[in-house]
Design a protein around this motif. Structure first.
Motif, PDB file in Angstrom:
ATOM      1  N   GLN A 150      28.236 -19.077 -83.335  1.00  0.00           N
ATOM      2  CA  GLN A 150      28.609 -20.056 -84.470  1.00  0.00           C
ATOM      3  C   GLN A 150      29.598 -21.036 -83.775  1.00  0.00           C
ATOM      4  O   GLN A 150      31.017 -20.755 -83.355  1.00  0.00           O
ATOM      5  CB  GLN A 150      29.138 -19.511 -85.583  1.00  0.00           C
ATOM      6  CG  GLN A 150      29.887 -20.189 -86.712  1.00  0.00           C
ATOM      7  CD  GLN A 150      28.655 -20.846 -87.562  1.00  0.00           C
ATOM      8  OE1 GLN A 150      27.832 -20.553 -88.182  1.00  0.00           O
ATOM      9  NE2 GLN A 150      29.036 -22.353 -87.333  1.00  0.00           N
ATOM     10  N   LEU A 151      29.505 -22.267 -83.984  1.00  0.00           N
ATOM     11  CA  LEU A 151      30.440 -23.376 -83.475  1.00  0.00           C
ATOM     12  C   LEU A 151      31.521 -23.640 -84.650  1.00  0.00           C
ATOM     13  O   LEU A 151      30.920 -23.774 -85.945  1.00  0.00           O
ATOM     14  CB  LEU A 151      29.925 -24.587 -83.037  1.00  0.00           C
ATOM     15  CG  LEU A 151      28.962 -24.464 -81.699  1.00  0.00           C
ATOM     16  CD1 LEU A 151      28.123 -25.676 -81.425  1.00  0.00           C
ATOM     17  CD2 LEU A 151      29.779 -23.792 -80.659  1.00  0.00           C
ATOM     18  N   TRP A 152      32.718 -24.109 -84.496  1.00  0.00           N
ATOM     19  CA  TRP A 152      33.500 -24.565 -85.338  1.00  0.00           C
ATOM     20  C   TRP A 152      34.280 -25.773 -85.120  1.00  0.00           C
ATOM     21  O   TRP A 152      34.856 -26.146 -84.049  1.00  0.00           O
ATOM     22  CB  TRP A 152      34.762 -23.297 -85.646  1.00  0.00           C
ATOM     23  CG  TRP A 152      34.040 -22.010 -86.136  1.00  0.00           C
ATOM     24  CD1 TRP A 152      33.901 -21.090 -85.012  1.00  0.00           C
ATOM     25  CD2 TRP A 152      33.635 -21.754 -87.374  1.00  0.00           C
ATOM     26  NE1 TRP A 152      33.492 -20.057 -85.888  1.00  0.00           N
ATOM     27  CE2 TRP A 152      33.250 -20.391 -87.091  1.00  0.00           C
ATOM     28  CE3 TRP A 152      33.627 -22.340 -88.735  1.00  0.00           C
ATOM     29  CZ2 TRP A 152      32.717 -19.621 -88.314  1.00  0.00           C
ATOM     30  CZ3 TRP A 152      33.455 -21.620 -89.593  1.00  0.00           C
ATOM     31  CH2 TRP A 152      32.960 -20.361 -89.539  1.00  0.00           C
ATOM     32  N   PRO A 153      34.415 -26.642 -86.122  1.00  0.00           N
ATOM     33  CA  PRO A 153      35.276 -27.913 -85.851  1.00  0.00           C
ATOM     34  C   PRO A 153      36.690 -27.631 -85.375  1.00  0.00           C
ATOM     35  O   PRO A 153      36.975 -28.497 -84.581  1.00  0.00           O
ATOM     36  CB  PRO A 153      35.411 -28.533 -87.313  1.00  0.00           C
ATOM     37  CG  PRO A 153      33.973 -28.010 -88.102  1.00  0.00           C
ATOM     38  CD  PRO A 153      33.890 -26.712 -87.639  1.00  0.00           C
ATOM     39  N   HIS A 154      37.571 -26.525 -85.898  1.00  0.00           N
ATOM     40  CA  HIS A 154      38.929 -26.249 -85.588  1.00  0.00           C
ATOM     41  C   HIS A 154      38.866 -25.818 -84.265  1.00  0.00           C
ATOM     42  O   HIS A 154      39.939 -25.726 -83.663  1.00  0.00           O
ATOM     43  CB  HIS A 154      39.630 -25.629 -86.576  1.00  0.00           C
ATOM     44  CG  HIS A 154      38.929 -24.245 -86.769  1.00  0.00           C
ATOM     45  ND1 HIS A 154      37.879 -24.092 -87.174  1.00  0.00           N
ATOM     46  CD2 HIS A 154      39.853 -23.028 -86.489  1.00  0.00           C
ATOM     47  CE1 HIS A 154      37.629 -22.794 -87.231  1.00  0.00           C
ATOM     48  NE2 HIS A 154      38.858 -22.036 -87.031  1.00  0.00           N
ATOM     49  N   VAL A 155      37.884 -25.176 -83.637  1.00  0.00           N
ATOM     50  CA  VAL A 155      37.808 -24.299 -82.546  1.00  0.00           C
ATOM     51  C   VAL A 155      37.140 -25.170 -81.122  1.00  0.00           C
ATOM     52  O   VAL A 155      37.593 -25.318 -80.234  1.00  0.00           O
ATOM     53  CB  VAL A 155      37.194 -23.019 -82.581  1.00  0.00           C
ATOM     54  CG1 VAL A 155      37.075 -22.316 -81.213  1.00  0.00           C
ATOM     55  CG2 VAL A 155      37.748 -22.141 -83.424  1.00  0.00           C
ATOM     56  N   HIS A 156      35.952 -25.746 -81.568  1.00  0.00           N
ATOM     57  CA  HIS A 156      35.304 -26.330 -80.409  1.00  0.00           C
ATOM     58  C   HIS A 156      35.324 -27.966 -80.719  1.00  0.00           C
ATOM     59  O   HIS A 156      34.520 -28.607 -79.716  1.00  0.00           O
ATOM     60  CB  HIS A 156      33.666 -25.843 -80.452  1.00  0.00           C
ATOM     61  CG  HIS A 156      33.731 -24.306 -80.436  1.00  0.00           C
ATOM     62  ND1 HIS A 156      33.414 -23.570 -81.499  1.00  0.00           N
ATOM     63  CD2 HIS A 156      33.838 -23.560 -79.371  1.00  0.00           C
ATOM     64  CE1 HIS A 156      33.371 -22.260 -81.288  1.00  0.00           C
ATOM     65  NE2 HIS A 156      33.653 -22.142 -79.893  1.00  0.00           N
ATOM     66  N   ARG A 157      35.777 -28.516 -81.580  1.00  0.00           N
ATOM     67  CA  ARG A 157      35.661 -29.900 -82.063  1.00  0.00           C
ATOM     68  C   ARG A 157      34.385 -30.472 -82.182  1.00  0.00           C
ATOM     69  O   ARG A 157      33.978 -31.627 -81.599  1.00  0.00           O
ATOM     70  CB  ARG A 157      36.432 -30.491 -80.930  1.00  0.00           C
ATOM     71  CG  ARG A 157      37.967 -30.089 -80.655  1.00  0.00           C
ATOM     72  CD  ARG A 157      38.654 -30.557 -81.900  1.00  0.00           C
ATOM     73  NE  ARG A 157      40.082 -29.869 -81.963  1.00  0.00           N
ATOM     74  CZ  ARG A 157      40.883 -29.362 -83.141  1.00  0.00           C
ATOM     75  NH1 ARG A 157      40.284 -30.071 -84.362  1.00  0.00           N
ATOM     76  NH2 ARG A 157      41.879 -28.930 -82.882  1.00  0.00           N
TER      77      ARG A 157
ATOM     78  N   ASP B 257      30.712 -30.039 -84.836  1.00  0.00           N
ATOM     79  CA  ASP B 257      30.114 -29.866 -85.950  1.00  0.00           C
ATOM     80  C   ASP B 257      30.130 -28.211 -86.067  1.00  0.00           C
ATOM     81  O   ASP B 257      29.801 -27.638 -84.978  1.00  0.00           O
ATOM     82  CB  ASP B 257      28.913 -30.438 -86.503  1.00  0.00           C
ATOM     83  CG  ASP B 257      28.910 -31.936 -86.592  1.00  0.00           C
ATOM     84  OD1 ASP B 257      30.050 -32.445 -87.075  1.00  0.00           O
ATOM     85  OD2 ASP B 257      27.982 -32.538 -86.769  1.00  0.00           O
ATOM     86  N   ALA B 258      29.871 -27.552 -87.263  1.00  0.00           N
ATOM     87  CA  ALA B 258      29.804 -26.137 -87.606  1.00  0.00           C
ATOM     88  C   ALA B 258      28.514 -25.672 -87.259  1.00  0.00           C
ATOM     89  O   ALA B 258      27.914 -25.328 -88.133  1.00  0.00           O
ATOM     90  CB  ALA B 258      30.613 -25.563 -88.520  1.00  0.00           C
ATOM     91  N   MET B 259      27.776 -25.814 -86.023  1.00  0.00           N
ATOM     92  CA  MET B 259      26.344 -25.380 -86.064  1.00  0.00           C
ATOM     93  C   MET B 259      26.312 -23.806 -85.817  1.00  0.00           C
ATOM     94  O   MET B 259      27.092 -23.214 -84.937  1.00  0.00           O
ATOM     95  CB  MET B 259      25.721 -25.988 -84.687  1.00  0.00           C
ATOM     96  CG  MET B 259      26.174 -27.657 -84.640  1.00  0.00           C
ATOM     97  SD  MET B 259      25.110 -28.526 -86.048  1.00  0.00           S
ATOM     98  CE  MET B 259      23.393 -28.009 -85.866  1.00  0.00           C
ATOM     99  N   PHE B 260      25.384 -23.320 -86.357  1.00  0.00           N
ATOM    100  CA  PHE B 260      24.863 -21.858 -86.291  1.00  0.00           C
ATOM    101  C   PHE B 260      23.427 -21.895 -85.440  1.00  0.00           C
ATOM    102  O   PHE B 260      22.472 -22.760 -85.463  1.00  0.00           O
ATOM    103  CB  PHE B 260      24.616 -21.458 -87.597  1.00  0.00           C
ATOM    104  CG  PHE B 260      23.779 -19.904 -87.745  1.00  0.00           C
ATOM    105  CD1 PHE B 260      24.892 -18.910 -87.582  1.00  0.00           C
ATOM    106  CD2 PHE B 260      22.741 -19.877 -87.973  1.00  0.00           C
ATOM    107  CE1 PHE B 260      23.940 -17.616 -87.460  1.00  0.00           C
ATOM    108  CE2 PHE B 260      22.063 -18.674 -87.642  1.00  0.00           C
ATOM    109  CZ  PHE B 260      22.769 -17.634 -87.458  1.00  0.00           C
ATOM    110  N   VAL B 261      23.410 -21.026 -84.572  1.00  0.00           N
ATOM    111  CA  VAL B 261      22.163 -20.727 -83.706  1.00  0.00           C
ATOM    112  C   VAL B 261      22.021 -19.227 -83.768  1.00  0.00           C
ATOM    113  O   VAL B 261      22.715 -18.397 -83.571  1.00  0.00           O
ATOM    114  CB  VAL B 261      22.451 -21.230 -82.401  1.00  0.00           C
ATOM    115  CG1 VAL B 261      21.420 -20.640 -81.399  1.00  0.00           C
ATOM    116  CG2 VAL B 261      22.806 -22.784 -82.391  1.00  0.00           C
ATOM    117  N   ALA B 262      20.676 -18.928 -83.969  1.00  0.00           N
ATOM    118  CA  ALA B 262      20.068 -17.632 -83.825  1.00  0.00           C
ATOM    119  C   ALA B 262      18.911 -17.846 -82.784  1.00  0.00           C
ATOM    120  O   ALA B 262      18.185 -18.556 -83.014  1.00  0.00           O
ATOM    121  CB  ALA B 262      19.591 -17.041 -85.125  1.00  0.00           C
TER     122      ALA B 262
END
Length: 485
Positions: free
Chosen positions: A466-473, A475-480
């Protein structure tokens, strides 16, 4: 002497004030106003409406940048500004004419969030209302904005937001301009991913920050170093193909104009890499992007596939979006780029291919888009909890269909531009529970360069990303990552 019965020029009208002098309206503010109208009336997306309106009003350079920030910033902070304006009017906000409310929001953004002098913010907004709505509402606009300008943004939030101790969700909704249900959904997503509850403010604040313009260098067509040199940009930290632009029009870059590069968020680049870089045993010749519109991920996958001698099929359910995919996957002369086998319009839940056809399949599923609120700020005001109820069954059917057309041993990446568990891990768990020919794999091995990206675990304990805007700058992309067995 004037003729009997006629007013002298500029004389007061009987029972009223003299008409205000007509002044030309600033084109940048007109463009921003027209963007808000297109979003409200036509259901447009601001980032798609802006380029045409900037051209219509002849705006470039700093003026174009001002109009862009004014329109996009107003849409992002609309919830906050509506609460402020509501405290400054003598009627329910629903009784304020929509055209006037658009202008009041633009004026509030200039007063509270931009370095525009108060007198300029108020007078230009009044001129805008006078030109687009009429003289009567212009006086109302002037009075309301003068009240708005009496306090700064932080003071207004303290005045109009619910008490943070008694109603933290309500306070965050007003302070960070998100619908209340979205605040709750994002708080739940953070908790399911095992993140600290204190990150919620940072996540909501990141949604209100204008995203950097990011390019992707499509391998085999242009090198990233070449793109950096051509644009003066800087390499992205997480994607080996990304370049952050310092400013300007990305379409003016030669590599973008000829399709060798494109505008693509770094998170979307990482989704394509999660599929292409996951270890695979056996044949690796046929790839599929099942939900390919508008074509950005498909274009990167095609370039990566071509470098390995593989071929990509791109499927999109809607014909008008298939046109965008085909454009993204074509050379300037119209021929499909290397690595592309076909671009088709079809129902992703009942794909045309035989079972077991593909080695790698991407399901970038239609979703709420709550992970991309930085780039599509109006989405937060359009989405409802009911959208999730409608989307989840479609997401499950798409993932099931993707697994069917994947060969034994082949890989499927399920991705959404949303961190909400109902459309991420819960979709994957539901599909896994109904099949005995699939197992989950941890996607982190394909993206070892991405830190602090553990998503919620699946029911069997397998990790997701899970990516996060406030952590990774990003979009909050989810991957499985799933494998047919």
């Amino acid at each position: 002497m004037p003729e009997p019965g006629r007013r002298r020029p500029n004389a007061p009208r009987r029972g009223g004030r003299p008409p205000a002098p007509r002044r030309s309206v600033d084109p940048a503010r007109l463009a921003a106003y027209d963007v808000l109208r297109a979003v409200r009336v036509d259901g447009a997306y601001a980032n798609l409406a802006l380029p045409d309106l900037l051209r219509k009003h002849g705006l470039t350079g700093r003026d174009a940048g001002f109009a862009t920030e004014l329109a996009s910033g107003t849409l992002r902070r609309q919830g906050t500004y509506d609460a402020v304006v509501a405290a400054c009017v003598d009627r329910p906000l629903a009784k304020v004419e929509a055209k006037v409310l658009d202008a009041l929001r633009l004026g509030a953004h200039q007063l509270l969030a931009m370095r525009v002098p108060d007198h300029a913010a108020i007078s230009t907004t009044v001129d805008l209302v006078r030109a687009r709505v009429g003289q009567g509402p212009a006086g109302f606009t002037n009075a309301v904005l003068r009240r708005v300008g009496e306090h700064d943004l932080a003071s207004w939030v303290r005045r109009v937001a619910p008490d943070v101790a008694g109603d933290p969700v309500g306070f965050a909704a007003v302070a960070h301009s998100h619908p209340r249900w979205v605040v709750s959904a994002l708080a739940h997503a953070l908790a399911r991913a095992g993140r600290d509850a204190g990150e919620l403010d940072a996540l909501l604040a990141a949604d209100n920050e204008p995203p950097a313009v990011t390019l992707v260098a499509r391998p085999g067509r242009v090198g990233r170093d070449e793109l950096v040199a051509a644009t003066g940009g800087t390499p992205t930290q997480l994607s080996p193909h990304g370049v952050l632009l310092p400013g300007g029009d990305p379409g003016a870059t030669d590599a973008v104009a000829r399709g060798a590069a494109g505008v693509q968020d770094e998170g979307s680049q990482l989704v394509a890499l999660a599929l292409s870089e996951a270890p695979l045993d056996g044949r690796d010749e046929r790839w599929l992007d099942l939900c390919a519109g508008p074509g950005g991920k498909a274009a990167l996958l095609a370039a990566l596939a071509a470098g390995r001698g593989a071929r990509l099929s791109a499927n999109e359910a809607q014909e008008h979006r298939t046109v965008l995919v085909r454009r993204a996957l074509s050379e300037p002369d119209g021929a499909l780029v290397a690595g592309v086998d076909e671009v088709v319009t079809g129902d992703g839940t009942a794909p045309r291919w035989e079972p077991g056809t593909f080695d790698r399949v991407l399901v970038d599923a239609p979703c709420s888009g709550l992970g991309a609120l930085r780039r599509r700020p109006e989405s937060r005001w359009r989405r409802t909890p009911g959208d999730l109820r409608d989307l989840v069954p479609l997401q499950r059917r798409l993932l099931d269909a993707a697994l069917d057309v994947t060969r034994p041993g082949g890989l499927v990446v399920y991705a959404t531009c949303s961190p909400v568990p109902a459309e991420t891990v819960e979709v994957v768990d539901a599909v896994l529970a109904g099949r005995d020919d699939v197992r989950a794999l941890a996607p982190g091995a394909a993206l070892p360069q991405v830190p602090d990206a553990a998503g919620p675990a699946l029911a069997d304990g397998t990790a997701t990303l899970q990516l996060w805007p406030h952590v990774h700058r990003t979009d909050a992309m989810f991957v499985a990552l799933l494998q047919r067995t």
